[in-house]
Design a protein around this motif. Structure first.
Motif, PDB file in Angstrom:
ATOM      1  N   ILE A 263       0.164  -1.149  -0.011  1.00  0.00           N
ATOM      2  CA  ILE A 263       0.304   0.338   0.228  1.00  0.00           C
ATOM      3  C   ILE A 263       0.571   1.250   0.210  1.00  0.00           C
ATOM      4  N   ALA A 264       2.022   1.728   0.662  1.00  0.00           N
ATOM      5  CA  ALA A 264       2.819   2.490   0.825  1.00  0.00           C
ATOM      6  C   ALA A 264       3.893   2.897  -0.244  1.00  0.00           C
ATOM      7  N   LEU A 265       3.410   1.542  -0.916  1.00  0.00           N
ATOM      8  CA  LEU A 265       4.575   1.907  -2.527  1.00  0.00           C
ATOM      9  C   LEU A 265       3.660   2.421  -3.432  1.00  0.00           C
ATOM     10  N   MET A 266       2.547   1.405  -3.318  1.00  0.00           N
ATOM     11  CA  MET A 266       1.379   2.157  -4.482  1.00  0.00           C
ATOM     12  C   MET A 266       0.831   4.455  -3.952  1.00  0.00           C
ATOM     13  N   ALA A 267       1.229   4.565  -2.301  1.00  0.00           N
ATOM     14  CA  ALA A 267       1.193   5.366  -2.673  1.00  0.00           C
ATOM     15  C   ALA A 267       2.155   6.553  -2.933  1.00  0.00           C
ATOM     16  N   ALA A 268       3.128   6.230  -3.119  1.00  0.00           N
ATOM     17  CA  ALA A 268       4.562   6.930  -2.836  1.00  0.00           C
ATOM     18  C   ALA A 268       5.117   6.649  -4.255  1.00  0.00           C
ATOM     19  N   THR A 269       4.657   5.636  -5.292  1.00  0.00           N
ATOM     20  CA  THR A 269       4.881   5.335  -6.308  1.00  0.00           C
ATOM     21  C   THR A 269       4.873   6.304  -7.493  1.00  0.00           C
ATOM     22  N   ASP A 270       3.483   7.187  -7.650  1.00  0.00           N
ATOM     23  CA  ASP A 270       3.730   8.553  -8.531  1.00  0.00           C
ATOM     24  C   ASP A 270       4.383   9.980  -8.081  1.00  0.00           C
ATOM     25  N   VAL A 274       7.130  11.194 -10.627  1.00  0.00           N
ATOM     26  CA  VAL A 274       6.936  12.184 -10.638  1.00  0.00           C
ATOM     27  C   VAL A 274       7.721  13.405 -11.196  1.00  0.00           C
ATOM     28  N   THR A 275       9.316  13.380 -10.096  1.00  0.00           N
ATOM     29  CA  THR A 275      10.157  14.652  -9.823  1.00  0.00           C
ATOM     30  C   THR A 275      11.501  13.261 -10.228  1.00  0.00           C
ATOM     31  N   VAL A 276      11.658  12.201 -10.765  1.00  0.00           N
ATOM     32  CA  VAL A 276      12.721  11.722 -11.810  1.00  0.00           C
ATOM     33  C   VAL A 276      12.281  11.688 -13.047  1.00  0.00           C
ATOM     34  N   LEU A 277      11.030  11.348 -13.776  1.00  0.00           N
ATOM     35  CA  LEU A 277      11.147  11.957 -15.175  1.00  0.00           C
ATOM     36  C   LEU A 277      11.123  13.174 -15.518  1.00  0.00           C
ATOM     37  N   GLY A 421      -3.154   7.729 -15.414  1.00  0.00           N
ATOM     38  CA  GLY A 421      -2.662   6.973 -15.425  1.00  0.00           C
ATOM     39  C   GLY A 421      -2.935   6.143 -13.935  1.00  0.00           C
ATOM     40  N   ALA A 422      -2.493   6.838 -13.115  1.00  0.00           N
ATOM     41  CA  ALA A 422      -2.297   6.974 -11.712  1.00  0.00           C
ATOM     42  C   ALA A 422      -4.410   6.482 -10.967  1.00  0.00           C
TER      43      ALA A 422
END
Length: 858
Positions: A263-270, A274-277, A421-422
């Motif tokens: 759940i934490a991964l789903m909350a943090a991935t986007d 967005v900071t990496v892309l 997508g999110a």
């Protein structure tokens, strides 16, 4: 008298009746868990959810205010140090936050004795302390790169305190003291804000003081630290070994970490992505701000999960609690999501700088994403509460689809596509988990039309709110009033007590015993359950035709036409046409499967003699059972009836009663004038005795649920969780215990399940009952054998439901029985019962061979 081992996992004496929650021996006030109010358990849990949700909103507002004030009090460099240190502590404390409170809350909610509670607390302390040392070391090493020695020491101390105080959070959550938890959490935020402002503004401690406030804020949790109380003290090393040797607790810890970690991964991935892309900085900042606003439903879901988790972990009536949690989530989160999605552009530019102009396009998508992510959290927590960690597979699939949707959206539409997508990925994950939960908890009893109509009526107010907010969005001056009205409407629905139709018959307060299903009263003579069907008379069965329309043909298995007739009559309640020879063969098979009465009731005219015989035998069964159990109750000896369903035929004759080992002699004395002959089978040793009265069925008296002198289910826990039987002088095991007894009887004694046993098991194939039964099988040392027997029984039940052939009685694979003996013998040996383990290992192979030869001969 030689006594076999009773309980290898929970030492101590268990008293009969409801076990206390929050015993004083651990410093827990009884008011935290016992019936706090006069309403049913759902109302009590919902009241706690309101407290926790309100606290979460207040804490969020105070933390936001603290961060906002520090931007004025600290210079840019100091604020950067503060932000980095705070993020580091939050990241390092993730393990403590997602594992320690959840696993401790689950174990405390399920604990029956002070010793079990003490073991759970010890495990949580070991987990928190070991994690604190490792995390503090990591935080110190990382912080040394951007902060001085004083700040590094403060960060290490804060990390230690965060880990250790999560034990208090788990204790309050497990004892369902939600009001206390809400108040202490709010006090933490207030103390953090006040102490931070003093140390930064008055004492000039800069970023170090701002970070130290986080450690000071959690200190109030230490006032509710679990105390040892009257539990027997152990040496430190023995306590440490006992706490770390429980594989079941470690399995739950890893399962909890997996569920909450995904759940934490789903909350943090986007947010990370967005900071990496390579996106425009203003667009990335707009997305992060839109996520911050759109994740409001996620905070509501987190608060509801905390409040409902212990009740779901303890209760077998999960569907009502689940429905209450979902209703509260939809009532609060959906209006908030609608508000976030309809914020007009002029309002956004008033609150945020002009660089955040893209938020107007992103907010509707991030609101959908936050609502769906909250649903993922709620449904995953439901599965976690009952120990169903297989939901990780569905979560993993949802996470994979979520990441795919993120990249597809990014390549298709940049930051806006990423938000779309999110939203799509989180929605798909929520649908997957929600569908899985619905399948496991069963479909509602009402028809599809009624369910759809109710859903439409429930959705109408939200559709009206959306129309109002969209109309107000066109006139930005009116939108704040519409948003405030929507918020007030949501608050009224959230804080209003929901009156369930079945409230009048619901027992108040938590149910500390397993399944709260009260056993129905046994019939006086006949079995009223199956519905009589007309006797079609002796007509031949035509080739290629099935007697019951609408179901597949039952082929030749376990007796060919006899098995088909028996399954149709007893399982489906029909009476297919049959010749006299076929009916006679079916009656022989029915007697082997303890269902002669059910077959005779399907053909009352042609099998009148068999019906009268079954009714007379059942009448004698209940008569002798009532006499024996009445004598035991009069002598103060509690007794549980096993391997007998209240609504079944009882033509076998004997009945099985379980008493506590310490009351074995008292039970014999109480029945001394009832029986005329006493016998002990040489393989059963002294833990089971047959007491034969002058007339009718005999009593098998047990001091544990054991076979061939090898105990499987301890008597103390069985009786502690047994439920009354409609005013009768005996009790019956709770559903998880009944399921384990039936499957253990098949594994350790018969190596098969007859049709009457499959009928009994079918009533118990409920997800929550299965999860709790499997939890107990782990403690008793036969989890893999339990699961294998359960899969075999469930497969047969499914085939019978669909009218497919099943051999009757249903044999268990020889490998399953051999593995059961080896697995359980290893468990006994590990816990120091070498003699009993050797006995089980020595008897297993001869028993399997004898049963196989007997089946071949029959």
């Amino acid at each position: 008298m030689t006594s076999a081992p009773r309980d290898t996992t929970a030492p101590g004496t268990t008293t009969l009746g409801p076990a206390p929650h929050g015993p004083a021996s651990l410093g827990v006030s009884p008011r935290g868990t016992a019936g706090r109010g006069a309403g049913p358990e759902e109302h009590r849990v919902e009241a706690g959810a309101r407290w926790v949700t309100t606290a979460a909103i207040v804490v969020g507002a105070l933390n936001y205010a603290y961060a906002l004030v520090l931007t004025r009090l600290l210079d840019v460099e100091a604020y950067a140090t503060f932000a980095a240190g705070q993020a580091l502590v939050l990241c390092a404390g993730t393990v403590a936050v997602v594992v320690v409170p959840w696993i401790l809350a689950q174990e405390l909610a399920r604990a029956r004795t002070p010793e079990e509670r003490a073991d759970a607390v010890r495990f949580a302390l070991v987990l928190a302390a070991s994690g604190a040392v490792v995390a503090a070391a990591v935080v110190s090493a990382v912080a040394a790169g951007f902060a001085g020695a004083g700040t590094v020491a403060v960060l290490a101390g804060c990390t230690l305190l965060v880990y250790l105080t999560r034990v208090t959070v788990g204790r309050l959550q497990g004892d369902e003291r939600m009001r206390t938890l809400a108040c202490v959490s709010t006090g933490e935020a207030v103390l953090k804000l006040a102490s931070g402002l003093v140390m930064v503004a008055a004492l000039g401690m800069g970023a170090t003081g701002a970070l130290a406030a986080a450690g000071i804020g959690v200190l109030p949790f230490l006032f509710w630290w679990p105390r040892r109380g009257r539990v027997r003290r152990r040496p430190f090393l023995a306590s440490f070994r006992a706490s770390t040797a429980d594989r079941d607790l470690w399995r739950k810890a890893f399962g909890t970490a997996s569920v909450q970690g995904l759940i934490a991964l789903m909350a943090a991935t986007d947010v990370v992505l967005v900071t990496v892309l390579p996106a425009d900085p203003a667009a990335s900042a707009s997305y992060q701000a839109a996520v911050m606003v759109g994740r409001v439903p996620l905070y509501v879901a987190g608060a509801l999960a905390i409040a409902f988790f212990p009740a779901l972990a303890r209760s077998w009536s999960a569907p009502p609690l689940t429905a209450g949690a979902v209703r509260m989530y939809v009532t609060a989160a959906l209006p908030l999501a609608l508000i976030c999605a309809t914020v007009p552009g002029p309002v956004l530019t008033t609150v945020f700088p002009a660089e955040y102009a893209l938020m107007g396009d992103l907010l509707p998508l991030t609101a959908i994403s936050g609502l769906a992510l909250g649903a993922v959290l709620i449904t995953a927590t439901f599965s976690q509460a009952v120990g169903d960690f297989r939901c990780v597979r569905t979560q993993g699939l949802g996470l994979l689809l979520y990441v795919v949707a993120l990249f597809a959206g990014w390549y298709g539409g940049g930051v806006t596509g990423l938000a779309a997508g999110a939203a799509a990925g989180n929605t798909v994950a929520a649908v997957l988990l929600g569908s899985r939960l619905a399948r496991r908890q069963g479909r509602p009893a009402r028809g599809r039309g009624a369910t759809a109509g109710r859903a439409v009526r429930s959705a109408l107010p939200f559709a009206l709110l959306l129309v109002v907010l969209l109309a107000a969005r066109a006139v930005p001056a009116l939108w704040p009033a519409a948003a405030v009205g929507t918020g007030l409407w949501a608050a009224h629905g959230f804080f209003r007590r929901h009156e369930a139709p079945e409230e009048a018959g619901t027992r108040p307060g938590p149910d500390p015993a397993p399944p709260s299903v009260r056993a129905p009263a046994p019939p006086a003579v006949r079995d009223p359950a199956p519905r009589p069907v007309p006797d079609p008379g002796p007509r031949p069965v035509r080739s290629g035709r099935h007697a019951a329309a609408g179901r597949p043909r039952v082929g030749r298995a376990g007796g060919g036409d006899a098995a088909r007739l028996l399954a149709e009559a007893v399982w489906h309640g029909t009476a297919p046409a049959a010749g006299d020879g076929q009916l006679e063969r079916a009656l022989v098979l029915a007697r082997r499967n303890q269902t002669a009465g059910g077959l005779a009731r399907a053909y009352p005219r042609r099998l009148a003699a068999a019906r009268a015989e079954a009714e007379a035998a059942t009448g004698r069964f209940w008569r002798n059972l009532g006499e024996a159990a009445g004598l035991l109750r009069a002598a103060g000896v509690p007794v549980a009836l096993i391997k007998a369903e209240p609504r079944g035929d009882h033509t076998y004759g004997n009945f099985d009663l379980v008493v506590l080992p310490q009351q074995w002699r008292a039970a014999h004395a109480a029945l001394s004038g009832w029986y005329t002959r006493r016998s002990v089978y040489w393989l059963e040793r002294s833990g089971k005795v047959l007491l034969v009265p002058p007339d009718g069925p005999a009593a098998h008296l047990h001091d544990a649920v054991a076979w061939f002198g090898v105990p499987v289910v301890p008597a103390d826990r069985l009786l502690a969780r047994a439920v009354p039987c409609a005013g009768r002088p005996w009790r019956v095991p709770c559903p998880p215990d009944r399921l384990r007894v039936w499957l253990a009887h098949a594994l350790f004694q018969n190596l098969s399940l007859d049709l009457s046993e499959l009928l009994a098991v079918r009533e118990l194939l409920v997800p929550d009952v299965i999860a709790w039964a499997e939890h107990e099988a782990v403690r008793e040392g036969w989890p893999h054998a339990f699961r294998a027997a359960l899969d075999t029984a469930a497969g047969a039940v499914d085939r019978l439901d669909r009218g497919l052939p099943v051999p009757l009685p249903l044999p268990l694979p020889a490998g399953v029985s051999l593995r059961a003996g080896a697995e359980h013998a290893g468990h006994l040996l590990h816990h120091g019962h070498a003699g009993t383990a050797a006995r089980e290992a020595g008897l297993r192979v001869p028993l399997v061979v004898a049963k196989r030869l007997r089946r071949i001969a029959s």
